[in-house]
Design a protein around this motif. Structure first.
Motif, PDB file in Angstrom:
ATOM      1  N   ARG A  52      -7.084  -5.785   6.143  1.00  0.00           N
ATOM      2  CA  ARG A  52      -7.216  -5.802   7.609  1.00  0.00           C
ATOM      3  C   ARG A  52      -8.668  -6.053   7.996  1.00  0.00           C
ATOM      4  N   THR A  53      -8.875  -7.102   8.750  1.00  0.00           N
ATOM      5  CA  THR A  53     -10.212  -7.464   9.218  1.00  0.00           C
ATOM      6  C   THR A  53     -10.416  -7.170  10.698  1.00  0.00           C
ATOM      7  N   ASN A  54      -9.348  -6.828  11.386  1.00  0.00           N
ATOM      8  CA  ASN A  54      -9.442  -6.578  12.831  1.00  0.00           C
ATOM      9  C   ASN A  54      -8.423  -5.525  13.220  1.00  0.00           C
ATOM     10  N   THR A  55      -8.877  -4.436  13.779  1.00  0.00           N
ATOM     11  CA  THR A  55      -7.975  -3.358  14.192  1.00  0.00           C
ATOM     12  C   THR A  55      -7.712  -3.358  15.689  1.00  0.00           C
ATOM     13  N   SER A  56      -8.331  -4.292  16.416  1.00  0.00           N
ATOM     14  CA  SER A  56      -8.178  -4.288  17.877  1.00  0.00           C
ATOM     15  C   SER A  56      -6.979  -5.099  18.339  1.00  0.00           C
ATOM     16  N   SER A  57      -6.407  -5.902  17.440  1.00  0.00           N
ATOM     17  CA  SER A  57      -5.273  -6.745  17.810  1.00  0.00           C
ATOM     18  C   SER A  57      -3.968  -6.090  17.382  1.00  0.00           C
TER      19      SER A  57
ATOM     20  N   GLU B 188       0.849  -1.186   0.000  1.00  0.00           N
ATOM     21  CA  GLU B 188       0.000   0.000   0.000  1.00  0.00           C
ATOM     22  C   GLU B 188       0.890   1.244   0.000  1.00  0.00           C
ATOM     23  N   PRO B 189       0.322   2.418  -0.257  1.00  0.00           N
ATOM     24  CA  PRO B 189       1.145   3.628  -0.220  1.00  0.00           C
ATOM     25  C   PRO B 189       1.908   3.788   1.092  1.00  0.00           C
ATOM     26  N   GLY B 190       1.322   3.315   2.195  1.00  0.00           N
ATOM     27  CA  GLY B 190       1.995   3.432   3.490  1.00  0.00           C
ATOM     28  C   GLY B 190       2.480   2.115   4.052  1.00  0.00           C
ATOM     29  N   ALA B 191       2.444   1.075   3.232  1.00  0.00           N
ATOM     30  CA  ALA B 191       2.847  -0.258   3.704  1.00  0.00           C
ATOM     31  C   ALA B 191       3.610  -0.968   2.596  1.00  0.00           C
ATOM     32  N   GLY B 192       4.936  -0.780   2.600  1.00  0.00           N
ATOM     33  CA  GLY B 192       5.790  -1.437   1.623  1.00  0.00           C
ATOM     34  C   GLY B 192       6.637  -2.476   2.328  1.00  0.00           C
ATOM     35  N   SER B 193       7.856  -2.084   2.702  1.00  0.00           N
ATOM     36  CA  SER B 193       8.698  -2.985   3.485  1.00  0.00           C
ATOM     37  C   SER B 193       8.034  -3.324   4.814  1.00  0.00           C
ATOM     38  N   ASP B 194       7.280  -2.376   5.363  1.00  0.00           N
ATOM     39  CA  ASP B 194       6.544  -2.600   6.612  1.00  0.00           C
ATOM     40  C   ASP B 194       5.147  -3.119   6.268  1.00  0.00           C
ATOM     41  N   ALA B 195       5.073  -4.380   5.857  1.00  0.00           N
ATOM     42  CA  ALA B 195       3.811  -4.943   5.378  1.00  0.00           C
ATOM     43  C   ALA B 195       2.743  -4.990   6.464  1.00  0.00           C
ATOM     44  N   ALA B 196       3.160  -5.014   7.733  1.00  0.00           N
ATOM     45  CA  ALA B 196       2.185  -5.084   8.821  1.00  0.00           C
ATOM     46  C   ALA B 196       1.411  -3.782   8.989  1.00  0.00           C
ATOM     47  N   ALA B 197       1.809  -2.737   8.251  1.00  0.00           N
ATOM     48  CA  ALA B 197       1.123  -1.444   8.349  1.00  0.00           C
ATOM     49  C   ALA B 197      -0.101  -1.364   7.444  1.00  0.00           C
ATOM     50  N   ILE B 198      -0.535  -2.481   6.901  1.00  0.00           N
ATOM     51  CA  ILE B 198      -1.687  -2.520   5.993  1.00  0.00           C
ATOM     52  C   ILE B 198      -2.926  -1.896   6.636  1.00  0.00           C
ATOM     53  N   THR B 199      -3.602  -1.032   5.843  1.00  0.00           N
ATOM     54  CA  THR B 199      -4.826  -0.381   6.331  1.00  0.00           C
ATOM     55  C   THR B 199      -6.043  -0.665   5.454  1.00  0.00           C
ATOM     56  N   CYS B 200      -5.843  -1.218   4.260  1.00  0.00           N
ATOM     57  CA  CYS B 200      -6.980  -1.577   3.400  1.00  0.00           C
ATOM     58  C   CYS B 200      -7.923  -2.443   4.238  1.00  0.00           C
ATOM     59  N   ARG B 201      -9.174  -2.036   4.326  1.00  0.00           N
ATOM     60  CA  ARG B 201     -10.074  -2.599   5.339  1.00  0.00           C
ATOM     61  C   ARG B 201     -11.102  -3.553   4.737  1.00  0.00           C
ATOM     62  N   ALA B 202     -11.278  -4.687   5.384  1.00  0.00           N
ATOM     63  CA  ALA B 202     -12.344  -5.634   5.055  1.00  0.00           C
ATOM     64  C   ALA B 202     -13.299  -5.667   6.239  1.00  0.00           C
ATOM     65  N   THR B 203     -14.487  -5.103   6.050  1.00  0.00           N
ATOM     66  CA  THR B 203     -15.461  -4.986   7.132  1.00  0.00           C
ATOM     67  C   THR B 203     -16.547  -6.047   6.956  1.00  0.00           C
ATOM     68  N   ARG B 204     -16.842  -6.752   8.040  1.00  0.00           N
ATOM     69  CA  ARG B 204     -17.875  -7.798   7.964  1.00  0.00           C
ATOM     70  C   ARG B 204     -19.237  -7.192   7.649  1.00  0.00           C
TER      71      ARG B 204
END
Length: 379
Positions: free
Chosen positions: A171-176, A127-143
């Motif tokens: 990202r399906t969960n932002t609380s973890s 993503e624009p803000g998540a390259g080498s830092d893949a854990a920074a993904i913000t693209c959201r999948a909402t149930r």
């Protein structure tokens, strides 16, 4: 050269003969790639599928030939050496891994079976803000009832424009924690709410931005377990790094052979320029480095075949680091030794340079590979 089985030798010879016949000349490659602007020729790719080559690492249950990582690397190396314009293969074979390991039976039949027939697949992580830092993904999948709604942007998605599906990480969960709450999805590229826009690059049309706007995916689109994409991704990184290393070993060897052919033919001061010590020693060093890459790559591939569940973070990162940096060095040296002709589009050397320079960035930069290797020593 590393030891090959008789079957692997015959396989490599067949690939080399195919590439010489169909993409062996500059005129053939220009015709197949719209004068170098397209990295993938679907018709040529389907011909390879009909020969059974695209399923080399896929179970025979889905139309493949049950080959291992060594066979996949051999195929990737030889098509890269032969300059076959089938740029869709690398992302396709990398995407196959998660489906094979974590997908449902329906997903395996659709995706893996499709790959053996010549379908292209892609992976959408950065993503624009998540390259080498893949854990920074913000693209959201909402149930939502019956599935998920996807919103967000992905970038640098190789082959999205020619792929049947995207293996999306959202990202399906932002609380973890950052490394938790991520999920893989199988997204048909024609799904409503998906927009793919090409990113112009030195290498033509190969990477894309992908935008998701209220994109609905059914529950059946989930690949593996919800919120567990991170360990699933980690399980596949060895394969990606080895396949990229194999591709750059092939391209590096082609750049080397093109350089040697040129310095044998080009004369200055009354003799071939390759006979001068300054160039002769460069050639010797490059040949040595390429052989080191080959031995490292296929040793790690053999380790992966012996124990498919092993992570091999140190060894896989070493192979990717060594092969990509060496291929880039070979191409740079080739340009230097060919002088102005190395810079001219009349020759292939400038395309070797464009292809190899980016290899030290995608699939984890050289800096990231070094960091991973260092961590395995407790640093």
């Amino acid at each position: 050269m590393h030891a090959r089985t008789p079957e692997q030798t015959a396989f490599a010879d067949s690939i080399d003969a195919f590439c010489r016949a169909r993409s062996g000349t500059r005129a053939q490659r220009d015709a197949l790639t719209q004068n170098g602007t397209e990295a993938h020729n679907p018709a040529l790719y389907v011909q390879m599928a009909e020969l059974g080559w695209l399923g080399v690492g896929i179970s025979s249950k889905y139309g493949g030939s049950d080959g291992g990582m060594s066979d996949i690397c051999l195929f990737a190396e030889r098509i890269a050496y032969g300059l076959a314009p089938v740029g869709g293969y690398v992302t396709t074979v990398v995407a196959a891994g998660p489906y094979a390991k974590f997908g449902t039976e329906a997903q395996r039949e659709k995706i893996l079976g499709g790959i053996t027939r010549g379908r292209v697949e892609a992976i959408s992580i950065s993503e624009p803000g998540a390259g080498s830092d893949a854990a920074a993904i913000t693209c959201r999948a909402t149930r939502t009832p019956g599935g998920f709604i996807i919103n967000g942007q992905k970038t640098w998605c190789s082959n999205a424009h020619i792929a049947d599906h995207l293996l999306l990480v959202a990202r399906t969960n932002t609380s973890s924690s950052r490394h938790e709450g991520l999920t893989m999805f199988c997204v048909p590229t024609g799904t409503a709410g998906v927009e793919i826009r090409g990113i112009p690059t030195l290498n033509g049309k190969d990477v894309n931005d992908v935008y998701f706007t209220d994109c609905f995916l059914p529950e059946s689109a989930v690949v593996g377990a919800v919120d567990q994409a991170w360990p699933q991704l980690m399980a596949g990184l060895n394969s990606e790094r080895l396949i990229l290393a194999a591709t750059m070993l092939g391209r590096g060897r082609r750049a080397f052979d093109d350089t040697v052919a040129y310095v044998k033919e080009r004369k200055q001061f009354g003799r071939p320029i390759g006979s001068f010590q300054a160039l002769k020693h460069r050639i010797a060093d490059l040949a040595t480095e390429l052989d080191c890459c080959e031995l490292l790559l296929y040793r790690v591939a053999a380790m992966a075949d012996e124990a498919p569940e092993r992570m091999l973070p140190r060894e896989a990162s070493m192979a990717k680091l060594k092969a990509t940096e060496t291929a880039k060095r070979v191409a740079l040296e080739g340009v230097q030794m060919m002088g102005g002709y190395g810079y001219a589009t009349e020759y292939d050397m400038e395309s070797h340079l464009r292809a190899t320079v980016i290899s030290t960035v995608y699939g984890g930069t050289s800096e990231i590979q070094r960091d991973i290797i260092g961590k395995t020593f407790g640093l």
